[in-house]
Scaffold this motif. Structure first.
Motif, PDB file in Angstrom:
ATOM      1  N   PRO A  81       0.675  -1.220  -0.113  1.00 34.48           N
ATOM      2  CA  PRO A  81       0.114   0.162   0.032  1.00 34.48           C
ATOM      3  C   PRO A  81       1.034   1.285  -0.156  1.00 34.48           C
ATOM      4  O   PRO A  81       0.575   2.308  -0.592  1.00 34.48           O
ATOM      5  CB  PRO A  81      -0.668  -0.179   1.388  1.00 34.48           C
ATOM      6  CG  PRO A  81      -1.080  -1.642   1.276  1.00 34.48           C
ATOM      7  CD  PRO A  81       0.373  -2.049   1.108  1.00 34.48           C
ATOM      8  N   GLU A  82       2.014   1.176   0.438  1.00 35.59           N
ATOM      9  CA  GLU A  82       2.818   2.344   0.736  1.00 35.59           C
ATOM     10  C   GLU A  82       3.490   2.596  -0.800  1.00 35.59           C
ATOM     11  O   GLU A  82       3.648   3.737  -1.226  1.00 35.59           O
ATOM     12  CB  GLU A  82       4.082   2.435   1.692  1.00 35.59           C
ATOM     13  CG  GLU A  82       3.565   2.300   3.043  1.00 35.59           C
ATOM     14  CD  GLU A  82       4.622   2.239   3.933  1.00 35.59           C
ATOM     15  OE1 GLU A  82       5.926   2.182   3.682  1.00 35.59           O
ATOM     16  OE2 GLU A  82       4.431   2.021   5.350  1.00 35.59           O
ATOM     17  N   ILE A  83       3.942   1.650  -1.440  1.00 34.27           N
ATOM     18  CA  ILE A  83       4.389   1.598  -2.860  1.00 34.27           C
ATOM     19  C   ILE A  83       3.064   2.311  -3.700  1.00 34.27           C
ATOM     20  O   ILE A  83       3.290   2.986  -4.516  1.00 34.27           O
ATOM     21  CB  ILE A  83       4.634   0.336  -3.222  1.00 34.27           C
ATOM     22  CG1 ILE A  83       5.864  -0.260  -2.400  1.00 34.27           C
ATOM     23  CG2 ILE A  83       4.937   0.392  -4.866  1.00 34.27           C
ATOM     24  CD1 ILE A  83       6.270  -1.672  -3.094  1.00 34.27           C
ATOM     25  N   ASN A  84       1.797   1.900  -3.293  1.00 36.26           N
ATOM     26  CA  ASN A  84       0.909   2.642  -4.059  1.00 36.26           C
ATOM     27  C   ASN A  84       0.755   4.042  -3.956  1.00 36.26           C
ATOM     28  O   ASN A  84       0.595   4.925  -4.996  1.00 36.26           O
ATOM     29  CB  ASN A  84      -0.661   2.072  -3.440  1.00 36.26           C
ATOM     30  CG  ASN A  84      -1.190   0.965  -4.427  1.00 36.26           C
ATOM     31  OD1 ASN A  84      -1.104   1.027  -5.460  1.00 36.26           O
ATOM     32  ND2 ASN A  84      -2.352   0.402  -3.952  1.00 36.26           N
ATOM     33  N   GLU A  85       0.957   4.479  -2.702  1.00 32.71           N
ATOM     34  CA  GLU A  85       0.807   5.864  -2.476  1.00 32.71           C
ATOM     35  C   GLU A  85       2.200   6.560  -3.148  1.00 32.71           C
ATOM     36  O   GLU A  85       1.941   7.663  -3.741  1.00 32.71           O
ATOM     37  CB  GLU A  85       0.984   6.306  -1.016  1.00 32.71           C
ATOM     38  CG  GLU A  85      -0.142   5.895  -0.201  1.00 32.71           C
ATOM     39  CD  GLU A  85      -0.052   6.182   1.106  1.00 32.71           C
ATOM     40  OE1 GLU A  85       0.937   6.948   1.766  1.00 32.71           O
ATOM     41  OE2 GLU A  85      -0.874   5.832   2.095  1.00 32.71           O
ATOM     42  N   ILE A  86       3.297   5.924  -3.345  1.00 33.79           N
ATOM     43  CA  ILE A  86       4.437   6.684  -3.797  1.00 33.79           C
ATOM     44  C   ILE A  86       4.138   6.544  -5.438  1.00 33.79           C
ATOM     45  O   ILE A  86       4.707   7.605  -5.843  1.00 33.79           O
ATOM     46  CB  ILE A  86       5.784   5.695  -3.613  1.00 33.79           C
ATOM     47  CG1 ILE A  86       5.888   5.794  -1.901  1.00 33.79           C
ATOM     48  CG2 ILE A  86       6.902   6.265  -4.524  1.00 33.79           C
ATOM     49  CD1 ILE A  86       7.217   4.835  -1.815  1.00 33.79           C
ATOM     50  N   LEU A  87       3.538   5.844  -6.128  1.00 37.69           N
ATOM     51  CA  LEU A  87       3.321   5.861  -7.194  1.00 37.69           C
ATOM     52  C   LEU A  87       2.118   6.059  -7.893  1.00 37.69           C
ATOM     53  O   LEU A  87       1.900   6.386  -8.909  1.00 37.69           O
ATOM     54  CB  LEU A  87       3.573   4.271  -7.822  1.00 37.69           C
ATOM     55  CG  LEU A  87       4.863   3.416  -7.599  1.00 37.69           C
ATOM     56  CD1 LEU A  87       4.498   1.997  -8.149  1.00 37.69           C
ATOM     57  CD2 LEU A  87       6.011   3.909  -8.442  1.00 37.69           C
ATOM     58  N   GLY A  88       1.252   6.649  -6.756  1.00 37.93           N
ATOM     59  CA  GLY A  88      -0.042   7.010  -7.119  1.00 37.93           C
ATOM     60  C   GLY A  88      -1.006   6.377  -7.778  1.00 37.93           C
ATOM     61  O   GLY A  88      -1.784   6.823  -8.472  1.00 37.93           O
ATOM     62  N   THR A  89      -0.881   5.023  -7.429  1.00 39.40           N
ATOM     63  CA  THR A  89      -1.833   4.123  -8.168  1.00 39.40           C
ATOM     64  C   THR A  89      -2.875   3.750  -7.174  1.00 39.40           C
ATOM     65  O   THR A  89      -2.700   4.274  -5.968  1.00 39.40           O
ATOM     66  CB  THR A  89      -0.899   2.890  -8.501  1.00 39.40           C
ATOM     67  OG1 THR A  89      -0.094   2.363  -7.320  1.00 39.40           O
ATOM     68  CG2 THR A  89       0.110   3.038  -9.623  1.00 39.40           C
ATOM     69  N   ASN A  90      -3.877   2.804  -7.546  1.00 38.53           N
ATOM     70  CA  ASN A  90      -4.845   2.423  -6.845  1.00 38.53           C
ATOM     71  C   ASN A  90      -5.157   1.169  -6.856  1.00 38.53           C
ATOM     72  O   ASN A  90      -6.432   0.685  -7.022  1.00 38.53           O
ATOM     73  CB  ASN A  90      -6.245   3.458  -7.184  1.00 38.53           C
ATOM     74  CG  ASN A  90      -7.156   3.052  -6.206  1.00 38.53           C
ATOM     75  OD1 ASN A  90      -7.159   3.062  -4.876  1.00 38.53           O
ATOM     76  ND2 ASN A  90      -8.497   3.289  -6.594  1.00 38.53           N
TER      77      ASN A  90
END
Length: 296
Positions: A138-147
């Motif tokens: 989920p943190e990688i999600n935030e970094i990449l701006g993905t959902n």
């Protein structure tokens, strides 16, 4: 004289073999055979696991299993998990083995990287992937701006997928090595003769590789299937059978019933049904796959 000396040596070797086999036989008997027989005995009682009273109830526990929705639900999850594992692990393990056998560079490095996860306890693997799905990804999600939904363990519809990912990550390398050993034992002359006859890569794989790998396929299919039917450790450290009852396996249900629910007799009946299923599945698979084996 020489004959009697030879017979004496043979008897001495037999005694040595018995001495070496005896510890393993005792451990096997005390750790498996006796508890299994005790479970069969308790499955015909209503023992709670604590009291000295063990009232005989006959086949009541087994009859109640057929009406137990939780028992059926646990078996349904276990079956889905087993089918998914058996297909995915066999296909990917064979694919990776073929890739490593093709002569790619750094083969030893890749082989080690694939194998290392199976050295980790399933309990630890469950913790690792719980953190991966709930924190790291989920943190990688935030970094990449993905959902992308990485909270697989938190939804009954995705928990099976998450457990399959964790289990396959742990064990694919183990089965890959078995396939790799099988591939490396196939005589190169067979492939060379097939090339001379004009056979393509797909034809060689179908007509030479698969038949010659039949013994390895038998080992992998039976090993993965029986191992998946007994899944427990992974669930304890990751989902605890949830959310709800979405990932409760038959062993998890047996433990919850016998230990937590203090229905030892009823839980013993569940364990006996699992042993019967394991034996039947292994027997059918071995008998069916052995017919297709080709001796190199």
């Amino acid at each position: 004289m020489r004959e009697s000396k030879k017979n004496g040596m043979e008897k001495k070797m037999e005694r040595q073999y018995l001495v070496m086999v005896l510890p393993g036989f005792l451990i096997f008997t005390v750790g498996l055979i006796i508890p299994m027989l005790m479970a069969v005995r308790y499955s015909f009682t209503n023992w709670d696991g604590m009291s000295t009273v063990k009232s005989f109830v006959g086949l009541k526990n087994y009859m109640d299993l057929f009406q137990d929705a939780d028992f059926r639900s646990a078996w349904w999850f276990t079956i889905k998990f087993t089918i998914g594992n058996t297909i995915i692990q066999n296909v990917l393990a064979l694919l990776f083995a073929v890739m490593l056998d093709s002569g790619i560079k750094a083969q030893k490095l890749y082989r080690t990287a694939f194998f290392v996860p199976c050295l980790i306890s399933s309990l630890i693997v469950g913790f690792i992937w719980l953190k991966m799905f709930s924190n790291v990804l989920p943190e990688i999600n935030e970094i990449l701006g993905t959902n992308i939904n990485f909270l697989l363990f938190g939804d009954g519809k995705t928990v099976l997928s998450g457990l399959l990912i964790a289990n396959n990550w742990q064990w694919i390398g183990y089965w890959m090595l078995i396939y790799l050993a099988g591939l490396q034992s196939i005589p190169a002359d067979l492939y060379e003769a097939a090339k001379v006859d004009g056979a393509g890569a797909v034809s060689r794989f179908r007509n030479i590789t698969i038949p010659m790998l039949a013994p390895a396929i038998t080992i992998c299919v039976v090993g993965i299937t029986t191992g998946s039917l007994k899944v427990y450790d992974l669930l304890v450290s990751s989902t605890k059978g949830g959310p709800g009852r979405a990932s409760t396996s038959i062993i998890y249900q047996t433990y919850a019933t016998a230990i937590n629910g203090r229905q030892y007799g009823y839980g013993s009946a569940m364990s006996v049904t699992l042993v019967i299923v394991l034996l039947l599945v292994a027997l059918i698979q071995v008998k069916g796959l052995k017919k297709k084996e080709v001796q190199a």
